[in-house]
Design a protein around this motif. Structure first.
Motif, mmCIF file in Angstrom:
data_model
loop_
_atom_site.group_PDB
_atom_site.id
_atom_site.type_symbol
_atom_site.label_atom_id
_atom_site.label_comp_id
_atom_site.label_asym_id
_atom_site.label_seq_id
_atom_site.Cartn_x
_atom_site.Cartn_y
_atom_site.Cartn_z
ATOM 1 N N CYS A 165 53.373 -18.139 59.904
ATOM 2 C CA CYS A 165 52.379 -17.138 59.478
ATOM 3 C C CYS A 165 50.966 -17.702 59.601
ATOM 4 N N ALA A 166 50.793 -18.942 59.172
ATOM 5 C CA ALA A 166 49.476 -19.587 59.255
ATOM 6 C C ALA A 166 49.054 -19.748 60.713
ATOM 7 N N TYR A 189 59.461 -14.288 59.018
ATOM 8 C CA TYR A 189 58.046 -14.130 58.676
ATOM 9 C C TYR A 189 57.197 -14.648 59.812
ATOM 10 N N PRO A 190 56.036 -14.095 60.079
ATOM 11 C CA PRO A 190 55.499 -12.906 59.418
ATOM 12 C C PRO A 190 56.247 -11.657 59.870
ATOM 13 N N THR A 191 56.239 -10.648 59.032
ATOM 14 C CA THR A 191 56.817 -9.349 59.352
ATOM 15 C C THR A 191 55.707 -8.310 59.236
ATOM 16 N N TYR A 226 56.475 -14.538 65.166
ATOM 17 C CA TYR A 226 55.201 -14.824 65.825
ATOM 18 C C TYR A 226 55.110 -13.944 67.065
ATOM 19 N N ILE A 227 54.128 -13.065 67.110
ATOM 20 C CA ILE A 227 53.982 -12.111 68.209
ATOM 21 C C ILE A 227 52.653 -12.375 68.888
ATOM 22 N N GLU A 228 52.709 -12.621 70.196
ATOM 23 C CA GLU A 228 51.480 -12.846 70.969
ATOM 24 C C GLU A 228 50.593 -11.613 70.900
ATOM 25 N N ARG A 229 49.299 -11.819 71.091
ATOM 26 C CA ARG A 229 48.345 -10.719 70.886
ATOM 27 C C ARG A 229 48.578 -9.540 71.809
ATOM 28 N N HIS A 230 48.951 -9.767 73.083
ATOM 29 C CA HIS A 230 49.141 -8.646 74.007
ATOM 30 C C HIS A 230 50.351 -7.806 73.598
ATOM 31 N N ALA A 231 51.427 -8.459 73.214
ATOM 32 C CA ALA A 231 52.616 -7.734 72.760
ATOM 33 C C ALA A 231 52.331 -7.010 71.437
ATOM 34 N N PHE A 232 51.564 -7.641 70.560
ATOM 35 C CA PHE A 232 51.204 -7.043 69.278
ATOM 36 C C PHE A 232 50.387 -5.768 69.500
ATOM 37 N N LEU A 233 49.352 -5.855 70.327
ATOM 38 C CA LEU A 233 48.505 -4.688 70.588
ATOM 39 C C LEU A 233 49.270 -3.598 71.329
ATOM 40 N N ALA A 234 50.183 -3.992 72.220
ATOM 41 C CA ALA A 234 50.994 -2.998 72.940
ATOM 42 C C ALA A 234 51.880 -2.226 71.966
ATOM 43 N N GLN A 235 52.468 -2.924 70.990
ATOM 44 C CA GLN A 235 53.295 -2.236 70.002
ATOM 45 C C GLN A 235 52.455 -1.314 69.126
ATOM 46 N N LEU A 236 51.266 -1.757 68.738
ATOM 47 C CA LEU A 236 50.380 -0.880 67.964
ATOM 48 C C LEU A 236 50.009 0.359 68.766
ATOM 49 N N ASP A 237 49.717 0.176 70.063
ATOM 50 C CA ASP A 237 49.418 1.325 70.934
ATOM 51 C C ASP A 237 50.584 2.301 70.957
ATOM 52 N N GLN A 238 51.804 1.765 71.029
ATOM 53 C CA GLN A 238 52.991 2.619 71.058
ATOM 54 C C GLN A 238 53.110 3.414 69.764
ATOM 55 N N TRP A 239 52.917 2.760 68.624
ATOM 56 C CA TRP A 239 52.996 3.460 67.347
ATOM 57 C C TRP A 239 51.897 4.505 67.223
#
Length: 128
Positions: A45-46, A89-91, A108-121
């Motif tokens: 998480c850190a 964690y993190p969740t 641990y989710i890389e930034r591109h995958a994280f933003l892609a999932q947010l875009d999908q939601w």
């Protein structure tokens, strides 16, 4: 003078319509929260907070969702008791203002995958 009164009345009507639409958009945009759930002593998480969060913190996607970061011993300690207990964690949990859980990301989710999932939601729930 009469024209001034009419002009002022038109301004007030226009402003009222604009404010009502802005309030409606703000209410719709914050109907969902993105919870980030961490354990108090979580090295993964850190690491995510240090390497990914600075790049996504000002993103358009996080501005559309109310982002809440929780450092907890257990979820029973928080107001988000309705969220299923995470296994890793993190969740990240997408919840609505009625307590419904609509999606999760774990680890641990890389930034591109994280933003892609947010875009999908954002697309799935029409939060644009």
């Amino acid at each position: 003078m009469r024209y001034f009164v009419m002009l002022f009345a038109a301004f007030l009507v226009g402003y009222g319509a604009f404010k009502a639409r802005a309030d409606e958009q703000r209410e719709h945009a914050t109907a969902f929260q993105l919870l980030k759930i961490d354990l108090e002593a979580c090295p993964v998480c850190a690491a995510w907070d240090k390497t990914v969060l600075p790049f996504v913190a000002g993103s358009e996607q996080l501005e559309r969702l109310a982002f809440v970061s929780l450092k907890v011993k257990t979820l029973a300690d928080s107001e988000y008791r309705f969220v299923p207990t995470p296994r890793d964690y993190p969740t990240f949990v997408l919840v609505d203002n009625t307590g419904g859980v609509h999606g999760t990301m774990t680890g641990y989710i890389e930034r591109h995958a994280f933003l892609a999932q947010l875009d999908q939601w954002i697309s799935d729930f029409d939060l644009r």
